[in-house]
Design an enzyme around this catalytic site. Structure first.
Site, PDB file in Angstrom:
ATOM      1  N   TYR A  53       0.703  -1.200  -0.086  1.00 26.15           N
ATOM      2  CA  TYR A  53      -0.030   0.133   0.003  1.00 26.15           C
ATOM      3  C   TYR A  53       0.994   1.200   0.074  1.00 26.15           C
ATOM      4  O   TYR A  53       0.433   2.411  -0.475  1.00 26.15           O
ATOM      5  CB  TYR A  53      -0.919   0.074   1.090  1.00 26.15           C
ATOM      6  N   ARG A  56       1.501   1.806  -3.716  1.00 20.23           N
ATOM      7  CA  ARG A  56       0.435   2.315  -4.324  1.00 20.23           C
ATOM      8  C   ARG A  56       0.115   3.697  -4.019  1.00 20.23           C
ATOM      9  O   ARG A  56      -0.314   4.555  -4.664  1.00 20.23           O
ATOM     10  CB  ARG A  56      -0.949   1.375  -4.080  1.00 20.23           C
ATOM     11  N   GLN A  88     -14.890   1.967  -6.452  1.00 19.05           N
ATOM     12  CA  GLN A  88     -14.128   0.764  -5.781  1.00 19.05           C
ATOM     13  C   GLN A  88     -12.791   1.079  -5.667  1.00 19.05           C
ATOM     14  O   GLN A  88     -11.896   0.427  -4.947  1.00 19.05           O
ATOM     15  CB  GLN A  88     -14.096  -0.536  -6.645  1.00 19.05           C
ATOM     16  N   VAL A  90      -9.383   3.089  -4.599  1.00 20.02           N
ATOM     17  CA  VAL A  90      -8.613   3.763  -3.396  1.00 20.02           C
ATOM     18  C   VAL A  90      -7.916   4.738  -3.556  1.00 20.02           C
ATOM     19  O   VAL A  90      -7.284   5.740  -2.518  1.00 20.02           O
ATOM     20  CB  VAL A  90      -7.930   2.547  -2.573  1.00 20.02           C
ATOM     21  N   ASP A  91      -7.792   5.323  -4.972  1.00 21.99           N
ATOM     22  CA  ASP A  91      -7.144   6.460  -5.324  1.00 21.99           C
ATOM     23  C   ASP A  91      -7.908   7.815  -5.129  1.00 21.99           C
ATOM     24  O   ASP A  91      -8.999   7.518  -4.790  1.00 21.99           O
ATOM     25  CB  ASP A  91      -6.579   6.571  -6.691  1.00 21.99           C
ATOM     26  N   HIS A 106     -14.783   0.882  -1.035  1.00 19.41           N
ATOM     27  CA  HIS A 106     -13.523  -0.125  -0.632  1.00 19.41           C
ATOM     28  C   HIS A 106     -12.329   0.737  -0.048  1.00 19.41           C
ATOM     29  O   HIS A 106     -11.402   0.215   0.254  1.00 19.41           O
ATOM     30  CB  HIS A 106     -12.857  -0.785  -1.929  1.00 19.41           C
ATOM     31  N   CYS A 117      -9.187   0.300  17.877  1.00 16.45           N
ATOM     32  CA  CYS A 117     -10.177   0.920  18.756  1.00 16.45           C
ATOM     33  C   CYS A 117     -11.053   1.587  17.545  1.00 16.45           C
ATOM     34  O   CYS A 117     -12.168   2.347  17.590  1.00 16.45           O
ATOM     35  CB  CYS A 117      -9.742   2.301  19.349  1.00 16.45           C
ATOM     36  N   CYS A 133      -1.652   4.026  17.172  1.00 15.17           N
ATOM     37  CA  CYS A 133      -2.635   4.736  16.799  1.00 15.17           C
ATOM     38  C   CYS A 133      -2.764   5.920  17.645  1.00 15.17           C
ATOM     39  O   CYS A 133      -2.420   5.953  18.602  1.00 15.17           O
ATOM     40  CB  CYS A 133      -4.078   3.841  17.370  1.00 15.17           C
ATOM     41  N   ALA A 216     -11.698   5.081 -21.299  1.00 15.24           N
ATOM     42  CA  ALA A 216     -12.527   5.979 -20.644  1.00 15.24           C
ATOM     43  C   ALA A 216     -12.230   7.361 -20.871  1.00 15.24           C
ATOM     44  O   ALA A 216     -13.362   8.129 -20.853  1.00 15.24           O
ATOM     45  CB  ALA A 216     -12.423   5.689 -18.946  1.00 15.24           C
TER      46      ALA A 216
HETATM   47  C1  BV8 Z   1     -17.923  -8.874   1.054  1.00 19.92           C
HETATM   48  C2  BV8 Z   1      -8.813  -3.462  -1.625  1.00 19.92           C
HETATM   49  C3  BV8 Z   1     -19.560  -9.371   2.647  1.00 19.92           C
HETATM   50  C4  BV8 Z   1      -8.384  -2.190  -1.740  1.00 19.92           C
HETATM   51  C5  BV8 Z   1     -10.438  -4.804  -3.091  1.00 19.92           C
HETATM   52  C6  BV8 Z   1     -15.402 -16.486  -1.373  1.00 19.92           C
HETATM   53  C7  BV8 Z   1     -14.599 -16.092  -0.138  1.00 19.92           C
HETATM   54  C8  BV8 Z   1     -14.668 -15.007   0.452  1.00 19.92           C
HETATM   55  C9  BV8 Z   1     -15.344 -14.033  -0.012  1.00 19.92           C
HETATM   56  C10 BV8 Z   1     -16.028 -14.146  -1.189  1.00 19.92           C
HETATM   57  C11 BV8 Z   1     -16.043 -15.264  -1.992  1.00 19.92           C
HETATM   58  N1  BV8 Z   1     -16.528 -15.487  -3.097  1.00 19.92           N
HETATM   59  C12 BV8 Z   1     -17.076 -14.003  -3.378  1.00 19.92           C
HETATM   60  C13 BV8 Z   1     -16.748 -13.459  -2.236  1.00 19.92           C
HETATM   61  C14 BV8 Z   1     -16.861 -12.117  -2.034  1.00 19.92           C
HETATM   62  C15 BV8 Z   1     -15.691 -11.058  -2.445  1.00 19.92           C
HETATM   63  C16 BV8 Z   1     -15.511 -11.523  -3.888  1.00 19.92           C
HETATM   64  O1  BV8 Z   1     -16.368 -10.674  -4.498  1.00 19.92           O
HETATM   65  N2  BV8 Z   1     -14.498 -12.070  -4.524  1.00 19.92           N
HETATM   66  C17 BV8 Z   1     -14.308 -12.171  -5.746  1.00 19.92           C
HETATM   67  C18 BV8 Z   1     -12.719 -12.263  -6.206  1.00 19.92           C
HETATM   68  C19 BV8 Z   1     -15.031 -13.441  -6.409  1.00 19.92           C
HETATM   69  N3  BV8 Z   1     -16.026 -10.022  -2.074  1.00 19.92           N
HETATM   70  C20 BV8 Z   1     -15.553  -9.651  -0.963  1.00 19.92           C
HETATM   71  O2  BV8 Z   1     -14.913 -10.155   0.079  1.00 19.92           O
HETATM   72  C21 BV8 Z   1     -16.027  -8.108  -0.535  1.00 19.92           C
HETATM   73  N4  BV8 Z   1     -16.624  -8.039   0.936  1.00 19.92           N
HETATM   74  O3  BV8 Z   1     -18.253  -9.731   0.255  1.00 19.92           O
HETATM   75  O4  BV8 Z   1     -18.249  -8.782   2.203  1.00 19.92           O
HETATM   76  C22 BV8 Z   1     -20.631  -8.568   2.035  1.00 19.92           C
HETATM   77  C23 BV8 Z   1     -21.558  -9.211   1.016  1.00 19.92           C
HETATM   78  C24 BV8 Z   1     -22.890  -8.393   0.598  1.00 19.92           C
HETATM   79  C25 BV8 Z   1     -22.733  -7.067   1.066  1.00 19.92           C
HETATM   80  C26 BV8 Z   1     -21.937  -6.647   2.128  1.00 19.92           C
HETATM   81  C27 BV8 Z   1     -20.883  -7.260   2.513  1.00 19.92           C
HETATM   82  C28 BV8 Z   1     -14.767  -7.079  -0.396  1.00 19.92           C
HETATM   83  C29 BV8 Z   1     -14.442  -6.841  -1.689  1.00 19.92           C
HETATM   84  C30 BV8 Z   1     -13.183  -5.648  -1.624  1.00 19.92           C
HETATM   85  C31 BV8 Z   1     -12.058  -6.241  -1.671  1.00 19.92           C
HETATM   86  N5  BV8 Z   1     -11.185  -5.133  -1.922  1.00 19.92           N
HETATM   87  N6  BV8 Z   1      -9.626  -3.928  -3.125  1.00 19.92           N
HETATM   88  C32 BV8 Z   1      -7.344  -2.302  -2.742  1.00 19.92           C
HETATM   89  O5  BV8 Z   1      -6.462  -2.809  -2.644  1.00 19.92           O
HETATM   90  O6  BV8 Z   1      -7.572  -1.416  -4.103  1.00 19.92           O
HETATM   91  S1  BV8 Z   1     -10.945  -5.467  -4.492  1.00 19.92           S
HETATM   92  C33 BV8 Z   1     -10.257  -4.781  -5.804  1.00 19.92           C
HETATM   93  O7  BV8 Z   1     -10.876  -5.214  -7.078  1.00 19.92           O
HETATM   94  C34 BV8 Z   1     -10.357  -3.239  -6.006  1.00 19.92           C
HETATM   95  O8  BV8 Z   1     -11.326  -2.905  -4.854  1.00 19.92           O
HETATM   96  C35 BV8 Z   1     -11.041  -3.031  -7.363  1.00 19.92           C
HETATM   97  O9  BV8 Z   1     -11.790  -1.971  -7.368  1.00 19.92           O
HETATM   98  C36 BV8 Z   1     -11.927  -4.224  -7.280  1.00 19.92           C
HETATM   99  C37 BV8 Z   1     -12.566  -4.612  -8.710  1.00 19.92           C
HETATM  100  O10 BV8 Z   1     -11.340  -4.398  -9.766  1.00 19.92           O
HETATM  101  P1  BV8 Z   1     -11.783  -3.338 -10.842  1.00 19.92           P
HETATM  102  O11 BV8 Z   1     -11.925  -2.190 -10.378  1.00 19.92           O
HETATM  103  O12 BV8 Z   1     -12.997  -4.079 -11.637  1.00 19.92           O
HETATM  104  O13 BV8 Z   1     -10.327  -3.745 -11.709  1.00 19.92           O
HETATM  105  P2  BV8 Z   1      -9.935  -4.750 -12.608  1.00 19.92           P
HETATM  106  O14 BV8 Z   1      -8.663  -4.708 -12.689  1.00 19.92           O
HETATM  107  O15 BV8 Z   1     -10.541  -6.010 -12.103  1.00 19.92           O
HETATM  108  O16 BV8 Z   1     -10.720  -4.502 -14.062  1.00 19.92           O
HETATM  109  C38 BV8 Z   1     -10.159  -3.048 -14.679  1.00 19.92           C
HETATM  110  C39 BV8 Z   1     -11.422  -3.061 -15.860  1.00 19.92           C
HETATM  111  O17 BV8 Z   1     -11.148  -1.788 -16.612  1.00 19.92           O
HETATM  112  C40 BV8 Z   1     -11.211  -4.209 -16.768  1.00 19.92           C
HETATM  113  O18 BV8 Z   1     -12.590  -4.498 -17.125  1.00 19.92           O
HETATM  114  C41 BV8 Z   1     -10.547  -3.488 -18.068  1.00 19.92           C
HETATM  115  O19 BV8 Z   1     -11.116  -3.928 -19.437  1.00 19.92           O
HETATM  116  C42 BV8 Z   1     -10.974  -2.006 -17.709  1.00 19.92           C
HETATM  117  N7  BV8 Z   1     -10.153  -1.012 -18.307  1.00 19.92           N
HETATM  118  C43 BV8 Z   1      -8.700  -0.788 -18.473  1.00 19.92           C
HETATM  119  N8  BV8 Z   1      -8.083   0.201 -19.030  1.00 19.92           N
HETATM  120  C44 BV8 Z   1      -9.225   0.860 -19.193  1.00 19.92           C
HETATM  121  C45 BV8 Z   1     -10.522   0.188 -19.024  1.00 19.92           C
HETATM  122  N9  BV8 Z   1     -11.757   0.687 -18.966  1.00 19.92           N
HETATM  123  C46 BV8 Z   1     -11.646   2.210 -19.736  1.00 19.92           C
HETATM  124  N10 BV8 Z   1     -10.667   2.751 -19.911  1.00 19.92           N
HETATM  125  C47 BV8 Z   1      -9.414   2.193 -19.659  1.00 19.92           C
HETATM  126  N11 BV8 Z   1      -8.282   2.927 -20.237  1.00 19.92           N
END
Ligand code: BV8
Length: 231
Positions: A53, A56, A88, A90-91, A106, A117, A133, A216
């Protein structure tokens, strides 16, 4: 007046030079999710996670908002109804581009959280293991980001916005992380028109009324002009 709710992901910050997660060479190609984005990973190796982090936070501090970030800020200013941005990311590039009241579901690199705490404060550029803290002095400081398995922030507020959205747009997200990936279904249930703006179709593309493909910085300003011109 019509409420617009916008979900953004790492793709909106890609052209500002910040890595996405799942693209070629993205963050998850360099680190295992379990090691750097879970509470278990932090407990196992806090130095690795702080290092991840800190790097980042340093990149994000150098990055500049791009035309997509500023177009969304313009939409917030000029659209007669509410424009809610849920990110989603964090920037802080939405804020740097002029957006207001951005919901960081997120968390944020700019924030630090005490795991003991619950106190929150502005994160220093670099966080170290055992950092005390400022409130309870426990050596329990962590980045204020939501890891896998943790509850995203402001979910009740987000669901309420989605239920009242007339337009729901998803920008720059692969639609693979829940609960964000299911927001389109909440918006549809509330009667919204849905549009996805992404470089390529996401996992959830078929759920959207419309998909606009491209970088975008090209698609978002054009979409905003159409909305404002159309008004
Ligand atoms: C939750 C932290 C309960 C900060 C992130 C099994 C076990 C345990 C959990 C789970 C499970 N199965 C499912 C889950 C739930 C889990 C989950 O979804 N897992 C996935 C992997 C299956 N989710 C969780 O645990 C969440 N909490 O569920 O709590 C709950 C349920 C319901 C209601 C309330 C509570 C917590 C999820 C948060 C995790 N933390 N990050 C950090 O380090 O940044 S996730 C991480 O992925 C980031 O936050 C990020 O935002 C997120 C999603 O990724 P994207 O933003 O989509 O980025 P990605 O690279 O994937 O895609 C980029 C896209 O942009 C692509 O499509 C690309 O084509 C496009 N692109 C690229 N360049 C461009 C572009 N588009 C336009 N222009 C461009 N130039």
């Amino acid at each position: 007046m019509e409420k617009i709710v916008i979900l953004t992901g790492a793709g909106i910050s890609a052209e500002s030079g910040l890595s996405t997660f799942r693209d070629e060479g993205g963050l998850w190609a360099q680190h295992r999710i379990e090691d750097v984005a879970t509470p278990e990973g932090f407990a196992r190796d806090p130095a690795l996670v702080h290092g991840f982090y800190n790097a980042r936070r340093a990149h994000a501090a150098q990055a500049k908002p791009n035309a997509a970030h500023s177009a969304l800020a313009r939409l917030q200013r000029d659209w007669p109804g509410d424009v809610i941005i849920v990110t989603q990311n964090v920037d802080s590039l939405h804020e740097a581009g002029g957006a207001e009241d951005v919901i960081h579901m997120h968390g944020s690199l700019a924030g630090a959280l005490c795991a003991a705490c619950g106190h929150r404060w502005a994160a220093p550029p670099e966080m170290a293991v055992g950092e005390p803290c400022p409130a309870c002095h426990a050596p329990a400081a962590r980045p204020d980001v939501v890891w896998f398995g943790e509850m995203p922030y402001q979910m009740d507020v987000i669901y309420d916005h989605l239920a009242n959205a007339r337009i729901f747009a998803s920008i720059g997200t692969s639609g693979q992380v829940y609960p964000a990936a299911a927001f389109v279904h909440e918006a549809i249930a509330g009667g919204a028109r849905t549009v996805e703006l992404n470089l390529e179709p996401s996992a959830g593309s078929s759920s959207f009324d419309e998909t606009i493909l491209g970088p975008a910085t090209e698609t978002v300003p054009r979409w905003v002009n159409k909305l404002l011109g159309q008004r």
